[in-house]
Scaffold this motif. Structure first.
Motif, PDB file in Angstrom:
ATOM      1  N   TYR A   7      32.427 -25.780 -33.071  1.00  0.00           N
ATOM      2  CA  TYR A   7      33.219 -26.384 -31.842  1.00  0.00           C
ATOM      3  C   TYR A   7      32.391 -25.798 -30.684  1.00  0.00           C
ATOM      4  O   TYR A   7      32.369 -24.616 -30.439  1.00  0.00           O
ATOM      5  CB  TYR A   7      34.704 -25.862 -31.734  1.00  0.00           C
TER       6      TYR A   7
ATOM      7  N   VAL B  93      32.431 -18.383 -26.081  1.00  0.00           N
ATOM      8  CA  VAL B  93      33.655 -18.808 -25.590  1.00  0.00           C
ATOM      9  C   VAL B  93      34.928 -18.183 -26.099  1.00  0.00           C
ATOM     10  O   VAL B  93      35.940 -17.812 -25.446  1.00  0.00           O
ATOM     11  CB  VAL B  93      33.730 -20.340 -25.481  1.00  0.00           C
ATOM     12  N   ILE B  94      35.008 -17.845 -27.333  1.00  0.00           N
ATOM     13  CA  ILE B  94      36.076 -17.242 -27.810  1.00  0.00           C
ATOM     14  C   ILE B  94      35.652 -15.851 -28.249  1.00  0.00           C
ATOM     15  O   ILE B  94      36.559 -15.059 -27.902  1.00  0.00           O
ATOM     16  CB  ILE B  94      36.441 -17.972 -29.081  1.00  0.00           C
TER      17      ILE B  94
ATOM     18  N   LYS C 129      37.184 -18.625 -21.409  1.00  0.00           N
ATOM     19  CA  LYS C 129      38.546 -17.827 -22.016  1.00  0.00           C
ATOM     20  C   LYS C 129      38.688 -16.696 -21.462  1.00  0.00           C
ATOM     21  O   LYS C 129      39.409 -16.398 -20.461  1.00  0.00           O
ATOM     22  CB  LYS C 129      38.626 -18.302 -23.542  1.00  0.00           C
TER      23      LYS C 129
HETATM   24  N1  PLP Z   1      33.102 -23.248 -27.164  1.00  0.00           N
HETATM   25  C1  PLP Z   1      33.884 -22.548 -28.146  1.00  0.00           C
HETATM   26  C2  PLP Z   1      33.445 -21.799 -28.959  1.00  0.00           C
HETATM   27  C3  PLP Z   1      35.322 -22.841 -27.817  1.00  0.00           C
HETATM   28  O1  PLP Z   1      36.291 -22.372 -28.985  1.00  0.00           O
HETATM   29  C4  PLP Z   1      35.800 -23.932 -26.793  1.00  0.00           C
HETATM   30  C5  PLP Z   1      37.285 -24.152 -26.728  1.00  0.00           C
HETATM   31  O2  PLP Z   1      38.011 -23.677 -27.602  1.00  0.00           O
HETATM   32  C6  PLP Z   1      34.725 -24.471 -26.211  1.00  0.00           C
HETATM   33  C7  PLP Z   1      33.491 -24.133 -26.304  1.00  0.00           C
HETATM   34  C8  PLP Z   1      35.128 -25.405 -24.918  1.00  0.00           C
HETATM   35  O3  PLP Z   1      35.841 -24.729 -23.912  1.00  0.00           O
HETATM   36  P1  PLP Z   1      36.800 -25.372 -23.010  1.00  0.00           P
HETATM   37  O4  PLP Z   1      38.070 -25.960 -23.778  1.00  0.00           O
HETATM   38  O5  PLP Z   1      37.308 -24.509 -21.971  1.00  0.00           O
HETATM   39  O6  PLP Z   1      36.201 -26.622 -22.432  1.00  0.00           O
END
Ligand code: PLP
Length: 466
Positions: free
Chosen positions: A164, A272-273, A299
């Motif tokens: 993701y 991001v996580i 995040k």
């Molecule tokens: N990358 C990862 C690993 C994520 O888990 C997420 C969101 O859950 C994103 C990117 C996308 O982030 P956003 O929802 O802030 O656009």
């Protein structure tokens, strides 16, 4: 400022809110028919510490830290004060055309300090508002870098199935979720998806080391199939979150790094996580001892209090930009938003002052791993795994296998999740697993509460599933 620490409890007219929700609101990643059948969205009104309160006044332990983001927990007055003061001083100014404001400059330096813990070459930061935007920035920056380097044919990104990387066109395309690709003709060209390191699901019974080699080799095979001279970068989450908390075997990432180096391909970690403490380090890749060239973060960067994200960029890329000159024609109105950056800095300060990273690594992370072990003997549990404060419980129909319930494959997670919510715990059901990602301030007693509630909910689910 004399504002009370907590605003008084507001009384909302729930019927009215739910009616307005259905009449006007399209919530994210939702089935709108179902939203209407259920009489409107679930409405959350307040939160404090690790607990959220819903419209009916029911308190739930938030085992998901919102959406994998509220790392310092809810109700931090200090963050509200910082936002208030920054808004009065300078609520907004942009960073276009070589402009800056103090908060993003200070934040960039602070992030560089954390990135340097594993890779002093990660020196620079580009700001955005969301994780998806961070990955879009990476997508454009990487291709631009190769153009400047005189290798414009290097355009292909290698990613993984079930990854993701966000919801924008580039983010969803980099991601490997087939149900997302099915809407709107994605992925865009130039993105290849290879095997994910999901041992329980796709390597069950296989020696873990052999499995790690096999899935890492799928990257090399794809590089060779595409032509190494056409491959720009490999992108992956240190631990796949939304894919179901997929924790790779320990040797997977070093193998991936070696393959990228062998073919001169950029290594991108989507943090991001995993960033900001989730795996017990400032960045998740630091757990695996690798040195990415670029990282995406969001995040936990502000613990979700305000939207902000960043791309960490290594010196070798910055050097080319400096040497060649010319605009990188990319940026967002809210790149380096001063209020968001000020809150992010204060959020990092809280993590430092309270030792949340070390606590996750040395205390609460190991405690969660131990607590989840209690579920190993449960008849519905195929595997309970965690790293730092992120974990998953795999639900199976036959103990000792990875077989799922026939006729209901992919639904066990949501069934158990709904029971968890009824029992006072917010978790997520992803296919046939339950995943958790609580705020980093969680106590050992609250971790026990998470595990006990999952166990109780599994017991209640068993007659429904069988
Ligand atoms: N990358 C990862 C690993 C994520 O888990 C997420 C969101 O859950 C994103 C990117 C996308 O982030 P956003 O929802 O802030 O656009």
């Amino acid at each position: 400022m004399n504002a009370p620490a907590k605003p008084p409890v507001r009384n909302y007219d729930m019927n009215e809110l739910k009616k307005l929700d259905m009449a006007h609101h399209l919530p994210a990643q939702s089935d709108y028919k179902l939203q209407h059948e259920l009489g409107g969205s679930r409405i959350i009104t307040r939160a404090d510490g690790v607990f959220i309160t819903d419209a009916e006044g029911k308190s739930l332990l938030d085992g998901m830290a919102g959406l994998w983001c509220v790392n310092v927990g809810y109700g931090r007055e200090e963050l509200a004060r910082v936002a208030y003061e920054q808004m009065l001083e300078l609520p907004y100014y942009n960073t276009f055309f070589k402009t800056a404001t103090p908060p993003p400059v200070k934040l960039a330096a602070k992030i560089a300090e954390k990135m340097a813990l594993s890779n002093p070459d990660l020196t620079h930061v580009f700001f955005n508002s969301s994780g998806s935007e961070a990955n879009d920035t990476i997508f454009r920056l990487v291709r631009y870098y190769w153009e400047l380097k005189g290798e414009p044919e290097r355009t292909v990104f290698i990613s993984r199935k079930n990854a993701y990387h966000g919801s924008t066109v580039a983010g969803a395309s980099l991601g490997g979720m087939t149900f997302m690709h099915a809407q709107g003709g994605l992925p865009i060209p130039g993105i290849e998806h290879v095997e994910q390191p999901y041992h329980f699901g796709e390597g069950f019974g296989e020696d873990e080391e052999a499995f790690a080699t096999r899935v890492a080799n799928s990257i090399e095979e794809r590089i060779l199939a595409v032509g190494p001279e056409k491959v720009a970068a490999f992108i992956g989450e240190p631990v796949q979150g939304a894919g179901g908390v997929i924790i790779p075997p320990a040797s997977y990432w070093p193998k991936v790094e070696a393959i990228c180096r062998k073919y001169g391909i950029l290594l991108i970690c989507d943090e991001v996580i995993c960033g900001f403490g989730r795996l017990g380090h400032w960045f998740g890749h630091q757990h695996y001892g690798i040195k990415p060239d670029l990282i995406a973060m969001a995040k936990g960067m502000s613990s979700g209090y305000l939207p902000i994200s960043a791309v960490g960029v290594s010196k070798k890329i910055v050097d080319v930009l400096l040497e060649k000159g010319g605009d990188f024609v990319h940026g967002y109105t809210y790149s380096g938003h001063p209020t968001c950056a000020a809150v992010s800095l204060a959020n990092i300060g809280i993590m430092e002052n309270e030792g949340l990273i070390e606590r996750t690594r040395d205390v609460t992370g190991p405690y969660l791993a131990k607590a989840l072990k209690r579920l190993d003997s449960h008849p519905l549990v195929g595997e309970a795994r965690s790293l730092g404060l992120i974990g998953a419980v795999e639900i199976v129909s036959e103990k000792g296998t990875n077989k799922r319930f026939k006729g209901a494959e992919g639904t066990a997670g949501p069934i158990v999740r709904d029971l968890c919510i009824k029992n006072g715990l917010m978790v997520r059901g992803i296919r046939d697993s339950i995943v958790m990602c609580p705020p980093l301030i969680i106590t050992e007693a609250e971790i026990d509460q998470i595990v006990d509630t999952i166990e109780k909910s599994l017991n209640e689910a068993e007659p429904v599933l069988r």
